[in-house]
Motif scaffolding. Sequence first.
Motif, mmCIF file in Angstrom:
data_model
loop_
_atom_site.group_PDB
_atom_site.id
_atom_site.type_symbol
_atom_site.label_atom_id
_atom_site.label_comp_id
_atom_site.label_asym_id
_atom_site.label_seq_id
_atom_site.Cartn_x
_atom_site.Cartn_y
_atom_site.Cartn_z
ATOM 1 N N SER A 1 102.141 57.806 56.518
ATOM 2 C CA SER A 1 101.009 58.726 56.533
ATOM 3 C C SER A 1 100.708 59.098 57.978
ATOM 4 O O SER A 1 101.367 58.623 58.911
ATOM 5 N N LYS A 2 99.693 59.928 58.184
ATOM 6 C CA LYS A 2 99.327 60.323 59.543
ATOM 7 C C LYS A 2 98.670 59.181 60.306
ATOM 8 O O LYS A 2 98.414 59.295 61.505
ATOM 9 N N ARG B 1 105.541 57.324 70.032
ATOM 10 C CA ARG B 1 105.069 57.427 68.655
ATOM 11 C C ARG B 1 104.424 56.111 68.254
ATOM 12 O O ARG B 1 105.095 55.096 68.143
ATOM 13 N N HIS B 2 103.100 56.129 68.051
ATOM 14 C CA HIS B 2 102.381 54.877 67.832
ATOM 15 C C HIS B 2 101.356 55.014 66.707
ATOM 16 O O HIS B 2 100.821 56.086 66.457
ATOM 17 N N ASP B 3 101.069 53.890 66.059
ATOM 18 C CA ASP B 3 100.071 53.863 64.990
ATOM 19 C C ASP B 3 98.661 53.906 65.585
ATOM 20 O O ASP B 3 98.363 53.126 66.504
ATOM 21 N N ASN C 1 95.739 54.695 48.248
ATOM 22 C CA ASN C 1 95.282 55.297 49.500
ATOM 23 C C ASN C 1 96.136 54.753 50.639
ATOM 24 O O ASN C 1 96.684 53.648 50.543
ATOM 25 N N PRO C 2 96.295 55.515 51.715
ATOM 26 C CA PRO C 2 97.213 55.115 52.788
ATOM 27 C C PRO C 2 96.759 53.909 53.601
ATOM 28 O O PRO C 2 97.535 53.380 54.391
ATOM 29 N N LEU C 3 95.531 53.464 53.388
ATOM 30 C CA LEU C 3 95.004 52.345 54.170
ATOM 31 C C LEU C 3 95.067 51.023 53.415
ATOM 32 O O LEU C 3 94.686 49.993 53.949
#
Length: 366
Positions: free
Chosen positions: A53-54, A325-327, A177-179
């Motif tokens: 996800s984003k 590229r990091h979370d 949900n993405p979380l």
Amino acid sequence: MYGSTYGTLFKITTWGESHGKGIGVVIDGCPAGLELNETDIQKFLDRRKPGQSKYTTPRKEADTVEILSGTFEGKTTGTPISLIVYNKDQRSKDYKEIASIYRPGHADFSYDSKYGFRDYRGGGRSSARETIGRVAAGAIAVKLLNQLGVSIYTYTASIGPVSIDKNQFDFNTIFQNPLYMPDSIAAKNAEEYLEDCMAQKNSSGGTVECVIKNLPANIGEPAFEKLNANLGKAILSIGAVKGFEIGDGFSAAKSTGIENNDCYGHDEEGNIIKLTNHSGGILGGISDGSDIILRAAFKPTPSISATQRTVNRQGEALNINIKGRHDPVIVPRAVVVVESMAAITLFDMLLGSMTSRLDKIIKFFE
């Protein structure tokens, strides 16, 4: 470097670096006869892989696992199981500018101080990609625990200031949900909070909660091999974890004995049970038969693009804006890592508990 092996009877050794050829794990002590294929393991790896996800790093890695040894005709053979995931989307050039710079919140300085050398490409062994091996091994441990009727439920309990409401708890919501939050309202609020963090070039921390059900009331030892101590070591060995709790955890320090003690009673079938579970399922270092409840606190992702002060290896002061590229938040992808480390610890200690009583040993060999 030592310390890449964890466990006593069910033992794992992880290997590989973030930007090396691949990441893997060797599992020793898995009993023969367990049905196992790549799909069983891939389901777990898919929960931690990037690009979901984003709110996760856009690094494009399928994280496809291959079993190299330890199985035959779809079952484990009792010999070491070797697993590998190849790195496909490394961008080492993203890190060349920071080869001699100590990134705030990272292990750069401590790593350099210890070894006099560091792999600056994504952190090397200190990268979160090291957890691929843990999750792959954890998938096997979870399957073994399921054979014994033990279940593990793990989810995001909070992100930043947003916490789930236990009155709104819905297990099915975790994967919707993405979380990975079991509260749809909290998940929506957390997403809005993360949007603000990202707009400010910032990141967030959070907590993961893990609930273990149906573990027998005899796992763990009363001194140096306490179940809670070993679970603590396992969870705290995850790179971004800064806090660990069992049961009431730190809130127990604010309570009284009357409030914190778990009184005993009987269920409808006459079995002895605890009437509450402030202890989180462990007393005296040994499981007591009730749900084991643990929580892990994760720090915010240290790689942020906001300007920060630091120094380089020569001690020169400078400002840094971390690229790559990091979370924006580590927690959602860490849920399965917490579950995996808990499962590995539990199965290892289950095997160790088999020798606790002579009558059980005699029964086994009769």
